[in-house]
Design an enzyme around this catalytic site. Structure first.
Site, PDB file in Angstrom:
ATOM      1  N   LEU A  21       0.829  -1.208   0.000  1.00  0.00           N
ATOM      2  CA  LEU A  21       0.000   0.000   0.000  1.00  0.00           C
ATOM      3  C   LEU A  21       0.860   1.253   0.000  1.00  0.00           C
ATOM      4  O   LEU A  21       0.410   2.346  -0.280  1.00  0.00           O
ATOM      5  CB  LEU A  21      -0.894   0.002   1.251  1.00  0.00           C
ATOM      6  CG  LEU A  21      -2.021  -1.019   1.235  1.00  0.00           C
ATOM      7  CD1 LEU A  21      -2.613  -1.172   2.608  1.00  0.00           C
ATOM      8  CD2 LEU A  21      -3.091  -0.616   0.232  1.00  0.00           C
ATOM      9  N   LYS A  23       4.614   3.278   1.809  1.00  0.00           N
ATOM     10  CA  LYS A  23       5.685   3.272   2.798  1.00  0.00           C
ATOM     11  C   LYS A  23       5.214   3.936   4.080  1.00  0.00           C
ATOM     12  O   LYS A  23       4.637   5.029   4.038  1.00  0.00           O
ATOM     13  CB  LYS A  23       6.870   4.067   2.230  1.00  0.00           C
ATOM     14  CG  LYS A  23       7.604   3.289   1.144  1.00  0.00           C
ATOM     15  CD  LYS A  23       8.839   2.599   1.700  1.00  0.00           C
ATOM     16  CE  LYS A  23       9.406   1.585   0.704  1.00  0.00           C
ATOM     17  NZ  LYS A  23       9.131   0.190   1.103  1.00  0.00           N
ATOM     18  N   LYS A  25       6.417   5.124   8.141  1.00  0.00           N
ATOM     19  CA  LYS A  25       7.603   5.798   8.668  1.00  0.00           C
ATOM     20  C   LYS A  25       8.789   4.839   8.703  1.00  0.00           C
ATOM     21  O   LYS A  25       9.892   5.168   8.353  1.00  0.00           O
ATOM     22  CB  LYS A  25       7.283   6.286  10.081  1.00  0.00           C
ATOM     23  CG  LYS A  25       8.373   7.080  10.752  1.00  0.00           C
ATOM     24  CD  LYS A  25       8.410   8.510  10.305  1.00  0.00           C
ATOM     25  CE  LYS A  25       7.139   9.270  10.632  1.00  0.00           C
ATOM     26  NZ  LYS A  25       7.015  10.483   9.813  1.00  0.00           N
ATOM     27  N   LYS A  44     -18.442  -7.502   7.397  1.00  0.00           N
ATOM     28  CA  LYS A  44     -18.577  -6.369   6.495  1.00  0.00           C
ATOM     29  C   LYS A  44     -19.883  -5.672   6.826  1.00  0.00           C
ATOM     30  O   LYS A  44     -20.913  -6.303   6.962  1.00  0.00           O
ATOM     31  CB  LYS A  44     -18.613  -6.884   5.056  1.00  0.00           C
ATOM     32  CG  LYS A  44     -18.895  -5.824   4.030  1.00  0.00           C
ATOM     33  CD  LYS A  44     -18.641  -6.315   2.638  1.00  0.00           C
ATOM     34  CE  LYS A  44     -19.722  -7.255   2.138  1.00  0.00           C
ATOM     35  NZ  LYS A  44     -19.499  -7.643   0.737  1.00  0.00           N
ATOM     36  N   ASP A 191       3.459  15.915  13.978  1.00  0.00           N
ATOM     37  CA  ASP A 191       3.775  15.740  12.552  1.00  0.00           C
ATOM     38  C   ASP A 191       2.509  15.681  11.707  1.00  0.00           C
ATOM     39  O   ASP A 191       2.374  14.850  10.819  1.00  0.00           O
ATOM     40  CB  ASP A 191       4.603  14.464  12.365  1.00  0.00           C
ATOM     41  CG  ASP A 191       5.327  14.486  11.012  1.00  0.00           C
ATOM     42  OD1 ASP A 191       5.775  13.423  10.555  1.00  0.00           O
ATOM     43  OD2 ASP A 191       5.394  15.583  10.411  1.00  0.00           O
ATOM     44  N   LYS A 193       0.363  16.533   8.813  1.00  0.00           N
ATOM     45  CA  LYS A 193       0.468  17.030   7.427  1.00  0.00           C
ATOM     46  C   LYS A 193      -0.269  16.027   6.540  1.00  0.00           C
ATOM     47  O   LYS A 193      -0.500  14.887   6.958  1.00  0.00           O
ATOM     48  CB  LYS A 193       1.936  17.159   7.011  1.00  0.00           C
ATOM     49  CG  LYS A 193       2.752  15.885   7.170  1.00  0.00           C
ATOM     50  CD  LYS A 193       4.232  16.145   6.896  1.00  0.00           C
ATOM     51  CE  LYS A 193       5.025  14.868   7.137  1.00  0.00           C
ATOM     52  NZ  LYS A 193       6.458  15.055   6.990  1.00  0.00           N
ATOM     53  N   ASN A 196       0.467  12.305   6.384  1.00  0.00           N
ATOM     54  CA  ASN A 196       0.226  11.406   7.529  1.00  0.00           C
ATOM     55  C   ASN A 196      -1.244  11.195   7.795  1.00  0.00           C
ATOM     56  O   ASN A 196      -1.616  10.700   8.854  1.00  0.00           O
ATOM     57  CB  ASN A 196       0.879  11.996   8.792  1.00  0.00           C
ATOM     58  CG  ASN A 196       2.372  11.810   8.747  1.00  0.00           C
ATOM     59  OD1 ASN A 196       2.869  11.004   7.965  1.00  0.00           O
ATOM     60  ND2 ASN A 196       3.087  12.567   9.548  1.00  0.00           N
ATOM     61  N   ASP A 209      -0.239   8.195  11.282  1.00  0.00           N
ATOM     62  CA  ASP A 209       1.140   7.838  11.618  1.00  0.00           C
ATOM     63  C   ASP A 209       1.603   8.542  12.876  1.00  0.00           C
ATOM     64  O   ASP A 209       1.624   9.757  12.928  1.00  0.00           O
ATOM     65  CB  ASP A 209       2.029   8.285  10.436  1.00  0.00           C
ATOM     66  CG  ASP A 209       3.390   7.642  10.536  1.00  0.00           C
ATOM     67  OD1 ASP A 209       3.903   7.207   9.520  1.00  0.00           O
ATOM     68  OD2 ASP A 209       3.897   7.579  11.669  1.00  0.00           O
ATOM     69  N   THR A 227       9.804  18.036   5.147  1.00  0.00           N
ATOM     70  CA  THR A 227       9.521  19.456   4.998  1.00  0.00           C
ATOM     71  C   THR A 227       9.436  20.190   6.328  1.00  0.00           C
ATOM     72  O   THR A 227       9.059  19.633   7.345  1.00  0.00           O
ATOM     73  CB  THR A 227       8.169  19.648   4.269  1.00  0.00           C
ATOM     74  OG1 THR A 227       7.751  20.986   4.480  1.00  0.00           O
ATOM     75  CG2 THR A 227       7.101  18.728   4.866  1.00  0.00           C
TER      76      THR A 227
HETATM   77  C1  LIG Z   1      -0.603   7.921   6.766  1.00  0.00           C
HETATM   78  C2  LIG Z   1       0.405   6.874   6.548  1.00  0.00           C
HETATM   79  O1  LIG Z   1       0.960   6.350   7.499  1.00  0.00           O
HETATM   80  N1  LIG Z   1       0.692   6.546   5.261  1.00  0.00           N
HETATM   81  C3  LIG Z   1       1.744   5.650   4.990  1.00  0.00           C
HETATM   82  C4  LIG Z   1       1.313   4.229   4.896  1.00  0.00           C
HETATM   83  C5  LIG Z   1       1.025   3.851   3.489  1.00  0.00           C
HETATM   84  C6  LIG Z   1      -0.192   2.993   3.518  1.00  0.00           C
HETATM   85  N2  LIG Z   1      -0.730   3.095   4.851  1.00  0.00           N
HETATM   86  C7  LIG Z   1      -2.073   2.732   5.177  1.00  0.00           C
HETATM   87  C8  LIG Z   1      -2.516   2.475   6.507  1.00  0.00           C
HETATM   88 CL1  LIG Z   1      -1.400   2.551   7.836  1.00  0.00          CL
HETATM   89  C9  LIG Z   1      -3.837   2.159   6.761  1.00  0.00           C
HETATM   90  N3  LIG Z   1      -4.763   2.085   5.780  1.00  0.00           N
HETATM   91  C10 LIG Z   1      -4.367   2.333   4.504  1.00  0.00           C
HETATM   92  N4  LIG Z   1      -5.090   2.339   3.369  1.00  0.00           N
HETATM   93  C11 LIG Z   1      -4.240   2.644   2.358  1.00  0.00           C
HETATM   94  C12 LIG Z   1      -4.683   2.756   0.981  1.00  0.00           C
HETATM   95  C13 LIG Z   1      -5.959   2.467   0.535  1.00  0.00           C
HETATM   96  N5  LIG Z   1      -5.965   2.700  -0.794  1.00  0.00           N
HETATM   97  C14 LIG Z   1      -7.094   2.547  -1.696  1.00  0.00           C
HETATM   98  N6  LIG Z   1      -4.752   3.131  -1.200  1.00  0.00           N
HETATM   99  C15 LIG Z   1      -3.959   3.150  -0.120  1.00  0.00           C
HETATM  100  C16 LIG Z   1      -2.509   3.560  -0.180  1.00  0.00           C
HETATM  101  N7  LIG Z   1      -2.986   2.851   2.799  1.00  0.00           N
HETATM  102  C17 LIG Z   1      -3.052   2.650   4.152  1.00  0.00           C
HETATM  103  C18 LIG Z   1       0.015   3.958   5.661  1.00  0.00           C
END
Ligand SMILES: CC(=O)NC[C@@H]1CCN(c2c(Cl)cnc3[nH]c(-c4cn(C)nc4C)nc23)C1
Length: 338
Positions: A21, A23, A25, A44, A191, A193, A196, A209, A227
């Protein structure tokens, strides 16, 4: 800690890993689903409006308990999915943040991770991504987090360029609510932004995050990576800081939601630095009085003079925008939802 009935420790073998999904931290994040009946997370919720709702990861609850709690939620039809693997795939379920211990050997990151786990595992709020559990093996540490089906906030902001006032106002209410919950638990995020933030099933904002959060007050000088745009004057000058840093950050966030870029963004860091120190920024013409009033009361140099999170939630512009969004969603739900 969770002990499945086979008496062993939960491990990666209990899960099937789906697509990456992105990266986090400390490491990469994958969509995942459970292989066996340990995690009753395949519930669901299809709300009357037909919107899919997020799946809650409910460790070792029994079906009847899940159904029982479901039945108590009036007006909600629950279609619990059986455990057959082929059905699990249709349910958005927990995800992982995979961390390599080798990356953690350097002390500071390890403490940061411990702090993240300690903090996020105790925060239970609809606008904060839940950390359900964690486990480790010889090489890695795994965090099992709530999955936000709506994706990442910064991607939505990039795609849409900037948000409408009702959307931005609703997000401001949600993040102020989440942060006031954190501050009541003496946690400052530090943090905030778009990178996150995530988006839940019903389009709600979720803080994703906690890699940089600390227990207030703190004068920890952190090696800043990324940043400066969201840092308040007291942090860029290395002074002791309090939870008021999150107030400044949501002022920057509100501006970026409405304009598409943060207020102190400049070519070189020096200009950004002095613009932040003097809280010097201007608004494009299309930013209206209500939004200017809110942002102007958050981007205040003296941390004590920034309005509180409760005052953000009850600010006339925020209340007006939340109401506008609610009416629009009601109209949408009332009509023939496509
Ligand atoms: C805010 C943060 O920590 N971002 C970095 C990590 C990347 C995916 N993370 C997810 C985390 Cl920690 C939780 N839920 C997520 N859902 C998604 C996602 C859903 N779609 C359709 N596309 C994505 C991408 N990603 C997450 C966290």
């Amino acid at each position: 800690k969770y002990t499945p009935d086979k008496g062993g420790k939960m491990s990666i073998k209990d899960f099937e890993i789906g697509r990456p999904l992105g990266k986090g931290k400390f490491g990469s994040v994958y969509l995942a689903r459970t292989k066996t009946g340990f995690f009753h997370c395949a519930v669901k919720v299809s709300l009357p409006t037909g919107t899919l709702s997020k799946c809650a990861l409910m460790p070792w609850l029994f079906w009847d308990k899940i159904f029982e709690s479901a039945r108590q939620m009036n007006g909600v039809q629950w279609s619990a999915l059986a455990y057959a693997d082929n059905q699990l795939s249709t349910v958005s379920i927990p995800i992982f943040q995979v961390l390599f211990k080798s990356q953690l050997i350097s002390g500071s990151v390890e403490h940061q991770l411990e702090r993240e786990i300690e903090i996020q595992s105790h925060l239970h709020h609809p606008n904060i991504i839940r950390l359900y559990t964690y486990f480790w093996d010889a090489k890695k540490i795994y965090l099992v987090l709530e999955y936000a089906p709506g994706g990442e906030m910064y991607k939505k902001l990039t795609t849409e360029r900037r948000f409408s006032e009702p959307t931005a106002g609703k997000y401001m209410y949600e993040i102020a609510d989440a942060l006031s919950y954190c501050h009541r638990k003496n946690v400052i995020h530090r943090d905030i932004k778009p990178e996150n933030l995530l988006i839940g099933t019903l389009g709600e904002l979720k803080i994703g995050d906690f890699g940089w959060s600390v227990h207030a007050p703190s004068n920890k000088r952190q090696t800043m990576c990324g940043t400066m745009d969201y840092l308040p004057p007291e942090m860029v000058q290395g002074m002791a800081h309090s939870d008021a840093v999150d107030l400044w950050a949501i002022g920057v966030l509100c501006y970026e939601f409405l304009v598409g870029n943060p207020p102190f963004e400049h070519e070189n860091q020096g200009d950004t630095y002095s613009a932040i120190k003097e809280a010097k920024f201007d608004y494009p013409d299309y930013i209206k009085k209500g939004a200017r009033d809110l942002i102007g009361k958050l981007l205040v140099i003296d941390p004590k003079k920034r309005i509180s999170l409760e005052q953000v939630k009850t600010h006339y512009w925020v209340e007006m925008m939340v109401e506008t969004r609610r009416r629009a969603e009601q109209r949408e739900a009332g009509g023939t939802k496509t």
